[in-house]
Design an enzyme around this catalytic site. Sequence first.
Site, PDB file in Angstrom:
ATOM      1  N   TYR A 102      -1.267 -17.392  -3.105  1.00 24.66           N
ATOM      2  CA  TYR A 102      -2.420 -16.467  -3.108  1.00 24.66           C
ATOM      3  C   TYR A 102      -3.720 -17.268  -3.156  1.00 24.66           C
ATOM      4  O   TYR A 102      -4.606 -17.100  -2.316  1.00 24.66           O
ATOM      5  CB  TYR A 102      -2.314 -15.557  -4.321  1.00 24.66           C
ATOM      6  CG  TYR A 102      -3.350 -14.455  -4.405  1.00 24.66           C
ATOM      7  CD1 TYR A 102      -3.388 -13.423  -3.476  1.00 24.66           C
ATOM      8  CD2 TYR A 102      -4.273 -14.436  -5.450  1.00 24.66           C
ATOM      9  CE1 TYR A 102      -4.323 -12.394  -3.581  1.00 24.66           C
ATOM     10  CE2 TYR A 102      -5.209 -13.409  -5.567  1.00 24.66           C
ATOM     11  CZ  TYR A 102      -5.229 -12.386  -4.631  1.00 24.66           C
ATOM     12  OH  TYR A 102      -6.146 -11.380  -4.746  1.00 24.66           O
ATOM     13  N   GLY A 117       0.828  -1.210   0.000  1.00 22.84           N
ATOM     14  CA  GLY A 117       0.000   0.000   0.000  1.00 22.84           C
ATOM     15  C   GLY A 117       0.858   1.254   0.000  1.00 22.84           C
ATOM     16  O   GLY A 117       2.074   1.199   0.228  1.00 22.84           O
ATOM     17  N   THR A 177      -9.922  -5.915 -11.636  1.00 25.33           N
ATOM     18  CA  THR A 177     -10.476  -4.572 -11.456  1.00 25.33           C
ATOM     19  C   THR A 177      -9.383  -3.546 -11.744  1.00 25.33           C
ATOM     20  O   THR A 177      -8.206  -3.820 -11.491  1.00 25.33           O
ATOM     21  CB  THR A 177     -10.998  -4.420 -10.011  1.00 25.33           C
ATOM     22  OG1 THR A 177     -12.011  -5.406  -9.807  1.00 25.33           O
ATOM     23  CG2 THR A 177     -11.591  -3.048  -9.756  1.00 25.33           C
TER      24      THR A 177
END
Length: 322
Positions: free
Chosen positions: A146, A37, A176
């Site tokens: 994952y 992030g 996305t």
Amino acid sequence: MERILITGAAGFLGSHLCDRFIKEGYHVIAMDNLITGDLKNIEHLFKLRQFEFHHHDVSKFVNVPGDLKYILHFASPASPIDYLKIPIQTLKVSSLGTHNLLGLAKSKKARILVASTSEVYGDPLVHPQPEEYWGNVNPVGPRGVYDEAKRFMEAITMAYHTFHGVETRIIRIFNTYGPRMRLNDGRVLPAFIGQALRGEDLTIFGDGSQTRSFCYVDDLVEGIYRLLLSNYSMPVNIGNPSEISIKEFGEEIIKLTGTSQKLISLPLPQDDPKQRKPDITKAKKILGWEPKVNRDEGLKITYEYFKSLSKDDLFKKEHRQF
Ligand code: UDP
């Protein structure tokens, strides 16, 4: 004010969720360990009294003082390049992290929504993929860290729902895109747009016949919002069923950016899914949701975002020390 905890808040999806829940009048408790992030994604929220940020790794015990109405678990590396660089953290955040957050949800009597993924279908043998499909996953391949962690996430979430009566929601997110994607995370859209902006050729992996179906971020956020407020606890696919081959997608990006560069072919990574397209019958029926933004529109907005980045950002190699 109702309080919501959002994990992975400084990431692409997490930061858009912070924006949405602030807009809906919630007090947002944002949490992120910042390994993938970026605080830039949420820095505009720091001045708000209804926003707070906690620098924390949710794989470790999570302590949040006060009431919580909702928890959104969106912390996880999310690109194939990241899983290769940080496989253990990828496994931990969706297994240990999910366990910690389910425990928190139980103790706070909060409703929790966890971000699962189309990767639970692996390299799917059923097309398009409905929620009933169990998938075709290689547990020991590069994507296994994952895919299997997300499958475990779904299993433990259902167990907390069944055995502890925790109110749970599971979203399966398909590809996305939108503003705030990381330029250098290796995903196909930032890769192509970054290459076009730098005047490099666009790298197609394999022959580009593999397909994906790209959903604009605002549509996804609306789907998440509706699922959270629904009373449905089984997994729901959210994604845009408009399917395109990666080669055609590359051609669309060339047209969009006006670059004079061409498509070049690189080897196809191991276990790269050959096709992916969500069956969104459930989302339509249960949530009255379907995507509204078509690829033309969404790509224009996303391209503007990448164009607004500095030359430094554009040319700097991934700076993260994993
Ligand atoms: N891909 C590509 N060139 C790139 C990056 C990705 O052709 O520079 C391909 C990749 O092999 C895959 C698709 O684009 O078939 C989507 O990749 P991404 O990493 O965005 O996400 P995935 O859907 O595979 O998780």
